[in-house]
Design a protein around this motif. Structure first.
Motif, PDB file in Angstrom:
ATOM      1  N   ARG A 450      77.491   0.836  49.369  1.00 45.96           N
ATOM      2  CA  ARG A 450      77.097   2.234  49.560  1.00 45.96           C
ATOM      3  C   ARG A 450      75.901   2.334  50.505  1.00 45.96           C
ATOM      4  N   ARG A 451      74.984   1.407  50.375  1.00 40.22           N
ATOM      5  CA  ARG A 451      73.826   1.397  51.273  1.00 40.22           C
ATOM      6  C   ARG A 451      74.263   1.172  52.718  1.00 40.22           C
ATOM      7  N   LEU A 452      75.177   0.240  52.923  1.00 43.13           N
ATOM      8  CA  LEU A 452      75.664  -0.020  54.282  1.00 43.13           C
ATOM      9  C   LEU A 452      76.366   1.205  54.855  1.00 43.13           C
ATOM     10  N   GLU A 453      77.127   1.900  54.028  1.00 42.67           N
ATOM     11  CA  GLU A 453      77.808   3.105  54.502  1.00 42.67           C
ATOM     12  C   GLU A 453      76.793   4.171  54.901  1.00 42.67           C
ATOM     13  N   GLY A 454      75.729   4.314  54.088  1.00 42.22           N
ATOM     14  CA  GLY A 454      74.692   5.278  54.437  1.00 42.22           C
ATOM     15  C   GLY A 454      74.009   4.929  55.745  1.00 42.22           C
ATOM     16  N   LEU A 455      73.723   3.655  55.976  1.00 40.26           N
ATOM     17  CA  LEU A 455      73.095   3.229  57.233  1.00 40.26           C
ATOM     18  C   LEU A 455      74.043   3.416  58.407  1.00 40.26           C
ATOM     19  N   ARG A 456      75.340   3.158  58.179  1.00 37.42           N
ATOM     20  CA  ARG A 456      76.317   3.350  59.267  1.00 37.42           C
ATOM     21  C   ARG A 456      76.357   4.804  59.708  1.00 37.42           C
ATOM     22  N   ARG A 457      76.400   5.720  58.745  1.00 37.91           N
ATOM     23  CA  ARG A 457      76.452   7.140  59.087  1.00 37.91           C
ATOM     24  C   ARG A 457      75.190   7.590  59.811  1.00 37.91           C
ATOM     25  N   ALA A 458      74.078   6.924  59.521  1.00 33.60           N
ATOM     26  CA  ALA A 458      72.818   7.279  60.180  1.00 33.60           C
ATOM     27  C   ALA A 458      72.657   6.571  61.516  1.00 33.60           C
TER      28      ALA A 458
END
Length: 663
Positions: A450-458
């Motif tokens: 989930r953290r990686l997905e949040g960083l990807r979107r940012a």
């Protein structure tokens, strides 16, 4: 002439008149050229592309700027136009909905009524329909203008001015615009919030030239106000300048002085208008008193480094003081001027701020910066900059909160991801993580994804591959830290709700409260015997007496001894009371959810208990209460599912296994 007196002159190149030329004649010629509006000799500076003229209205903006007569413009009525262009992707539409509701809040009209939304052809516009058009049209952005005429109080109504301004803007841009507006009369200068969709009348992206946004719109508004009220008189100009001379904030006089600084870093109060020259001379004396200017020679002044930012900050501090006075007066709270402060989360040794919420407001409407006024247990009232309003949960007035600095460091999960990627050629996946750490739980690994997905979107670095694995850059930890630093600029503090109830209510509440947790805490909050600190002390004494009366504590000489497990008993009593009430209201049976069990149902609403918020999840014939999370805000009526893990839940929207996960 003849003989030895004969000579043949050899003419050289003309001497440069630039900044390096020190002769008296060169300086005179340079001053004459500049005074006449000419350009100094020398190579023409290379032009660079700025993008200022891309979009609609670029030609109009250039015409307005070049055709403006200096003296006529000096007497034009002043209008301030603030512009923001928020994007509507992601949570942008929800933020736009919140902004629209905020500008229509109570108390913004002359008689204290809610703001009334209007449009080009109606006095009662439908805000929901306006946002629906933006959603269906897949608008990329939204334009928000705040138009404030210095003499706006002269208008009985601002609707006519706004409609004429927007009609002129449509002519300048060559397209019809879809817009709504609200007039505000709750500040010293009446102003109008105008919200424009990011589409033209052909359904294409509306692109407005930067020149028009920064200059053209203000010029058009100034033209209309000047036409309505007439040019400013000498008396109008004199009174405004007199007010600016002594102000401890950035003024138009300061901007003029800063713009007039020469290549030697000096400025003179001289001006072609005698009123301006007198005011500038007086302003320089004020700046000297403030330590922001010094006279190095007769009529030659040097401004302090960073004078513009210093004056702007001084003005903000003055605004903060006035905001605190107004909020405390409206909340019926009395505090001495020495007990008013601005909370600086980055100050060395700064402790988290604990107190009750007095007021939440909008500090900067253009940048959507919100603030809290918190009456602290230290006996002082604090102004807290929340940052972007959409990033912070709404907190009821009277609630007890803890405000702390938002961390700018990378998270432990970022370092874990980097460690897995380091031994796997820059790749990360759940299987690779499990191979490296065989004891890692499924929920722990999911938190990393989930953290990686949040960083990807940012746009912070990691890239997801088709097989579900991730490409991790070598500087992953540094990029994650930079992402956190950016978040801290937008939202510098974290607001934790300790209790949604006022301390006076908590003192007699049949349920676990923040006061109870303070009674058993190994490190209770230090309470000053003044202000809210004194109120908490009194509430704690009342709570001890209540616990004794309920048989949950006993008095032993001078101290009160709390019975073992009293907090769990209070939590259970409050939960049972809430369950009975909801069961009668909803005609459903309560089913308790335990750790490890799956939850699935429709999220109805949040339930406020003394021990914290709970989420009401319903099925066809039953319901359950589980810990509420901020991501559920706005999800009322939607199907959610998740797994209860101690006191935390990872939620999934919808029934499908591939549905978006929220935490």
């Amino acid at each position: 002439m003849s003989g030895e007196d004969d000579f043949i002159p050899r003419l050289g190149k003309p001497r440069a008149l630039g900044a390096r030329s020190k002769s008296y004649l060169s300086r005179v010629l340079r001053s004459a050229i500049l005074a006449g509006g000419g350009r100094l000799p020398g190579p023409k500076p290379a032009s660079r592309f700025t993008g200022q003229r891309i979009g609609r209205g670029a030609g109009v903006a250039r015409t307005l700027r070049s055709g403006r007569d200096l003296r006529a413009g000096y007497r034009s009525r002043r209008v301030v136009v603030k512009v923001s262009t928020p994007r509507l992707s992601g949570r942008g539409l929800a933020a736009a909905r919140a902004h629209l509701a905020y500008v229509q809040r109570d108390g913004v009209t002359r008689d204290g009524a809610p703001g009334l939304l209007y449009g080009p052809d109606t006095d009662q516009a439908d805000g929901r329909a306006f946002l629906d058009r933006a959603r269906k049209g897949k608008d990329v952005r939204q334009f928000r203008f705040i138009v404030s005429a210095e003499d706006g109080a002269e208008y009985e109504h601002l609707k006519s001015l706004t409609r004429r301004l927007m009609a002129q803007v449509e002519r300048d841009l060559g397209t019809r615009l879809d817009w709504v507006a609200v007039d505000h009369h709750n500040t010293g200068h009446p102003h109008t919030h105008i919200i424009v969709r990011g589409r033209d009348d052909q359904g294409k992206d509306l692109i407005i030239a930067k020149d028009y946004i920064t200059r053209g719109l203000r010029e058009r508004a100034s033209e209309l106000v000047t036409l309505d009220l007439g040019p400013r008189t000498d008396h109008d100009i004199r009174m405004r300048l007199i007010r600016e001379v002594e102000q401890e904030r950035l003024t138009s006089l300061d901007r003029g002085l800063i713009a007039a600084v020469d290549e030697e870093g000096l400025v003179s109060p001289g001006h072609w208008d005698s009123l301006q020259q007198t005011a500038r001379a007086g302003r320089l004396q004020t700046l000297r008193r403030l330590g922001l200017a010094e006279e190095v020679a007769p009529s030659r002044w040097r401004l302090a480094d960073g004078v513009e930012e210093t004056l702007r900050r001084m003005g903000e501090r003055g605004d903060i003081q006035r905001t605190l006075y107004r909020a405390l007066a409206e909340g019926g709270v009395e505090r001495a001027p020495a007990d008013l402060a601005e909370f600086d989360p980055n100050a060395p040794g700064q402790r988290p701020l604990v107190g009750r919420v007095v007021r939440r407001g909008l500090g900067d409407e253009q940048r959507d910066r919100h603030y809290l006024v918190v009456d602290g247990v230290d006996g002082r009232a604090h102004y807290v900059d929340l940052g972007r309003g959409s990033a912070t949960e709404r907190v009821a007035e009277g609630a007890v909160v803890r405000v702390s600095r938002r961390s700018t460091d990378a998270r432990p999960v970022d370092r874990s991801v980097a460690a897995v990627a380091e031994v796997n050629e820059g790749r990360y996946s759940a299987s690779l993580h499990r191979a490296l750490d065989k004891e890692a739980a499924q929920g722990f690994i999911q938190a990393h994804e989930r953290r990686l997905e949040g960083l990807r979107r940012a746009g912070a670095g990691p890239e997801r591959q088709d097989d579900g694995s991730w490409n991790i850059p070598e500087d992953h930890v540094e990029r994650a830290a930079a992402h956190e630093a950016k978040r801290a600029r937008d939202t510098p503090v974290v607001v934790e709700v300790l209790s949604p109830l006022e301390v006076e209510v908590q003192a007699g509440r049949d349920g676990a409260t923040w006061l109870d947790r303070e009674l058993v805490s190994a490190t209770p909050e230090p309470l000053r015997d003044a202000g809210f600190g004194r109120s908490v002390r009194q509430a704690l004494d009342q709570r001890r007496r209540w616990l004794i009366a309920e048989g949950l504590a006993r008095q032993e000489e001078t101290r009160v001894v709390l019975r073992a497990g009293f907090l769990a008993r209070l939590e259970r009593r409050e939960l049972e009371a809430a369950v009975n009430t909801i069961a009668q209201e909803r005609n459903r049976v309560f089913v308790e959810t335990r750790s490890g069990e799956k939850i699935e149902g429709v999220y109805r609403r949040a339930v406020a208990l003394g021990s914290g918020k709970m989420a009401l999840i319903e099925k066809s014939r039953e319901f359950t209460l589980v810990p509420w999370r901020p991501v559920l805000d706005g999800q009322e009526g939607k199907l959610v599912s998740g797994v209860m893990r101690r006191s935390a839940i990872s939620w999934t929207l919808g029934r499908t296994r591939g549905g978006p996960v929220i935490e």
